[in-house]
Design a protein around this motif. Structure first.
Motif, PDB file in Angstrom:
ATOM      1  N   GLY A 133       0.805  -1.223   0.000  1.00  0.00           N
ATOM      2  CA  GLY A 133       0.000   0.000   0.000  1.00  0.00           C
ATOM      3  C   GLY A 133       0.838   1.273   0.000  1.00  0.00           C
ATOM      4  O   GLY A 133       0.309   2.377  -0.062  1.00  0.00           O
ATOM      5  N   LYS A 134       2.162   1.110   0.061  1.00  0.00           N
ATOM      6  CA  LYS A 134       3.030   2.287   0.138  1.00  0.00           C
ATOM      7  C   LYS A 134       3.844   2.505  -1.134  1.00  0.00           C
ATOM      8  O   LYS A 134       4.508   3.534  -1.290  1.00  0.00           O
ATOM      9  CB  LYS A 134       3.983   2.175   1.339  1.00  0.00           C
ATOM     10  N   VAL A 135       3.830   1.523  -2.025  1.00  0.00           N
ATOM     11  CA  VAL A 135       4.536   1.678  -3.304  1.00  0.00           C
ATOM     12  C   VAL A 135       3.632   1.214  -4.442  1.00  0.00           C
ATOM     13  O   VAL A 135       2.833   0.298  -4.272  1.00  0.00           O
ATOM     14  CB  VAL A 135       5.878   0.898  -3.341  1.00  0.00           C
ATOM     15  N   GLN A 136       3.785   1.874  -5.563  1.00  0.00           N
ATOM     16  CA  GLN A 136       2.990   1.565  -6.748  1.00  0.00           C
ATOM     17  C   GLN A 136       3.648   0.416  -7.500  1.00  0.00           C
ATOM     18  O   GLN A 136       4.789   0.563  -7.966  1.00  0.00           O
ATOM     19  CB  GLN A 136       2.952   2.811  -7.655  1.00  0.00           C
ATOM     20  N   LYS A 223       2.886  20.545  -9.800  1.00  0.00           N
ATOM     21  CA  LYS A 223       1.527  20.845 -10.295  1.00  0.00           C
ATOM     22  C   LYS A 223       0.493  20.306  -9.291  1.00  0.00           C
ATOM     23  O   LYS A 223      -0.668  20.694  -9.314  1.00  0.00           O
ATOM     24  CB  LYS A 223       1.309  20.183 -11.665  1.00  0.00           C
ATOM     25  N   LYS A 224       0.930  19.390  -8.449  1.00  0.00           N
ATOM     26  CA  LYS A 224       0.023  18.780  -7.471  1.00  0.00           C
ATOM     27  C   LYS A 224      -0.162  19.701  -6.264  1.00  0.00           C
ATOM     28  O   LYS A 224       0.813  20.195  -5.689  1.00  0.00           O
ATOM     29  CB  LYS A 224       0.564  17.408  -7.018  1.00  0.00           C
ATOM     30  N   LEU A 260       7.873   9.181   6.652  1.00  0.00           N
ATOM     31  CA  LEU A 260       8.245   8.704   5.314  1.00  0.00           C
ATOM     32  C   LEU A 260       7.139   7.807   4.741  1.00  0.00           C
ATOM     33  O   LEU A 260       6.764   7.927   3.566  1.00  0.00           O
ATOM     34  CB  LEU A 260       9.577   7.935   5.370  1.00  0.00           C
ATOM     35  N   GLU A 261       6.599   6.932   5.586  1.00  0.00           N
ATOM     36  CA  GLU A 261       5.523   6.032   5.136  1.00  0.00           C
ATOM     37  C   GLU A 261       4.286   6.831   4.723  1.00  0.00           C
ATOM     38  O   GLU A 261       3.600   6.464   3.764  1.00  0.00           O
ATOM     39  CB  GLU A 261       5.171   5.038   6.251  1.00  0.00           C
ATOM     40  N   LYS A 262       4.010   7.906   5.428  1.00  0.00           N
ATOM     41  CA  LYS A 262       2.853   8.752   5.096  1.00  0.00           C
ATOM     42  C   LYS A 262       2.978   9.281   3.666  1.00  0.00           C
ATOM     43  O   LYS A 262       2.023   9.237   2.875  1.00  0.00           O
ATOM     44  CB  LYS A 262       2.773   9.916   6.097  1.00  0.00           C
ATOM     45  N   TRP A 263       4.200   9.762   3.303  1.00  0.00           N
ATOM     46  CA  TRP A 263       4.396  10.324   1.958  1.00  0.00           C
ATOM     47  C   TRP A 263       4.435   9.248   0.881  1.00  0.00           C
ATOM     48  O   TRP A 263       4.027   9.470  -0.253  1.00  0.00           O
ATOM     49  CB  TRP A 263       5.638  11.207   1.928  1.00  0.00           C
ATOM     50  N   MET A 264       4.866   8.047   1.248  1.00  0.00           N
ATOM     51  CA  MET A 264       4.826   6.932   0.292  1.00  0.00           C
ATOM     52  C   MET A 264       3.368   6.597  -0.041  1.00  0.00           C
ATOM     53  O   MET A 264       2.995   6.435  -1.203  1.00  0.00           O
ATOM     54  CB  MET A 264       5.517   5.698   0.888  1.00  0.00           C
ATOM     55  N   THR A 265       2.522   6.513   1.002  1.00  0.00           N
ATOM     56  CA  THR A 265       1.103   6.170   0.829  1.00  0.00           C
ATOM     57  C   THR A 265       0.383   7.256   0.023  1.00  0.00           C
ATOM     58  O   THR A 265      -0.412   6.949  -0.869  1.00  0.00           O
ATOM     59  CB  THR A 265       0.431   5.990   2.209  1.00  0.00           C
ATOM     60  N   LEU A 266       0.679   8.516   0.331  1.00  0.00           N
ATOM     61  CA  LEU A 266       0.064   9.636  -0.409  1.00  0.00           C
ATOM     62  C   LEU A 266       0.449   9.601  -1.877  1.00  0.00           C
ATOM     63  O   LEU A 266      -0.353   9.908  -2.758  1.00  0.00           O
ATOM     64  CB  LEU A 266       0.490  10.981   0.201  1.00  0.00           C
ATOM     65  N   ASN A 267       1.696   9.205  -2.150  1.00  0.00           N
ATOM     66  CA  ASN A 267       2.140   9.145  -3.546  1.00  0.00           C
ATOM     67  C   ASN A 267       1.381   8.074  -4.327  1.00  0.00           C
ATOM     68  O   ASN A 267       1.043   8.268  -5.494  1.00  0.00           O
ATOM     69  CB  ASN A 267       3.645   8.878  -3.632  1.00  0.00           C
ATOM     70  N   ALA A 269      -1.660   7.242  -3.889  1.00  0.00           N
ATOM     71  CA  ALA A 269      -2.996   7.792  -4.169  1.00  0.00           C
ATOM     72  C   ALA A 269      -2.949   8.968  -5.147  1.00  0.00           C
ATOM     73  O   ALA A 269      -3.829   9.116  -5.994  1.00  0.00           O
ATOM     74  CB  ALA A 269      -3.642   8.240  -2.862  1.00  0.00           C
ATOM     75  N   GLU A 270      -1.903   9.825  -5.051  1.00  0.00           N
ATOM     76  CA  GLU A 270      -1.926  11.094  -5.795  1.00  0.00           C
ATOM     77  C   GLU A 270      -0.805  11.290  -6.829  1.00  0.00           C
ATOM     78  O   GLU A 270      -0.797  12.290  -7.529  1.00  0.00           O
ATOM     79  CB  GLU A 270      -1.860  12.264  -4.788  1.00  0.00           C
TER      80      GLU A 270
END
Length: 369
Positions: A133-136, A223-224, A260-267, A269-270
């Motif tokens: 859930g933290k990497v695409q 742009k995000k 760091l995990e928070k920003w991985m998860t956000l990435n 999604a966004e």
């Protein structure tokens, strides 16, 4: 008379005191003469700092924790890196080698059956499930995600007892005493020290055509809205996370891993990372979390781009003076043509199992086989 006897006794006492004092002075002089006559003392000078600690109490010899990831297809890189660190220091270095289950046996054999058998190390198994859930994950590419590149995010879990640790990538060679890097001063409130890209020695050989790889806009999509809201200047100098010193007490206090995990998860999604990203996908979360909140290491402790065409522009004198050489880029020193691969090869220890073979710089020599 009794007065004369008293004077005589006093004179004798004074004479003896003067004699004793002169004798002590002479003995000091002789001692000094003995040591000064040999400027190195009686032992080789490089042994002196380590001797008193090791002889009195092994535990006083402070452990320097070095974390390195070792994936099977790049195992020779990690081996050469550790060998170079081990042979250039007298400090009590302990390697924390992070790997996956299927590499453990191969790694153990390589360490036990070669000149590396005296290394102090601990093999740690990294669980890729922590990244769910933290990497695409790209379904088209089976190995699109290399879990071990994220090991550096979990340093306090890997070395829970340490106050400080060094993280190094597997494509480095150390040419100086790692103790110097370990002693990098970190400012109060800073959990890590990196080598900045803009003012680093390496920036003199800019990588042309790699986009803005020296500032934040090269790694993050401005742009995000989520990125814009952070109010981080797009032209802020980026840093290289392939070599860094971490203050783990501060890391835990600030909950860096969770950030760091928070920003991985956000990435996921966004899609917050830059489309032109040429570097590792581990860099953007670190750039966000450590924005204007990190100390600097001496640029000579991360001389990079030896794995790109830019590395060819270094002079042999500069490469010799570098404290740490870093082959980041496509051309690894154990694979295709890379700058100064012969420097790397000096530290490489052949694989006793024969699984890891070097693809040398003269492919024509192998075509006939």
């Amino acid at each position: 008379s009794s007065v004369n006897i008293s004077i005589l006794v006093a004179a004798v006492v004074i004479f003896l005191l003067v004699l004793h004092h002169n004798f002590l002075g002479l003995s000091d002089l002789l001692k000094r003469e003995l040591t000064d006559s040999n400027p190195l003392g009686l032992q080789p000078i490089d042994f002196i700092p380590a001797a008193p600690q090791r002889l009195t109490d092994e535990r006083n010899n402070k452990e320097i924790s070095v974390v390195i990831a070792a994936s099977d297809e790049r195992l020779g890189g990690a081996i050469a890196a550790m060998n170079s660190i081990y042979h250039n220091t007298r400090s009590n270095v302990v390697f924390y080698i992070v790997t996956l289950n299927d590499t453990v046996d191969h790694l153990r054999l390589w360490l036990r059956n070669t000149a590396l058998k005296n290394l102090r190390y601990q093999i740690l198994n990294f669980d890729p499930h922590v990244l769910e859930g933290k990497v695409q994950v790209d379904p088209q590419k089976a190995d699109s995600i290399k879990p071990l590149t994220f090991a550096r995010f979990y340093l306090p879990n890997l070395v829970p007892h340490a106050e400080k640790a060094i993280y190094v990538d597997d494509d480095v060679i150390v040419q100086d005493d790692i103790l110097e890097l370990y002693n990098t001063p970190l400012k109060p409130g800073h959990a890590a020290a990196f080598s900045d890209d803009c003012d680093s020695t390496t920036n003199k050989v800019a990588v042309r055509g790699a986009g803005n790889q020296y500032n934040y806009i090269g790694f993050l999509d401005y742009k995000k809205e989520t990125i814009r809201k952070l109010a981080m200047k797009a032209n802020t100098c980026s840093f290289n996370p392939g070599v860094f010193v971490a203050n783990l007490t501060e890391w835990k206090l600030q909950n860096i891993t969770k950030q760091l995990e928070k920003w991985m998860t956000l990435n996921v999604a966004e899609e917050l990372y830059s489309r032109t990203l040429a570097g590792s996908i581990t860099t953007p979360p670190l750039l966000i979390v450590f924005y204007k909140q990190h100390s600097s290491i001496n640029p000579l402790w991360n001389v990079r781009h030896l794995g790109s065409n830019a590395g060819k522009r270094y002079s042999p004198q500069f490469v010799k003076a570098a404290k740490l050489l870093h082959w980041n880029g496509h051309f690894k020193p154990w694979g295709r043509t890379a700058s100064y691969a012969e420097v790397w090869e000096k530290w490489y220890v052949p694989d006793p199992t024969g699984k890891f073979s070097l693809i040398r710089r003269h492919p024509e020599a192998y075509e006939a086989k």
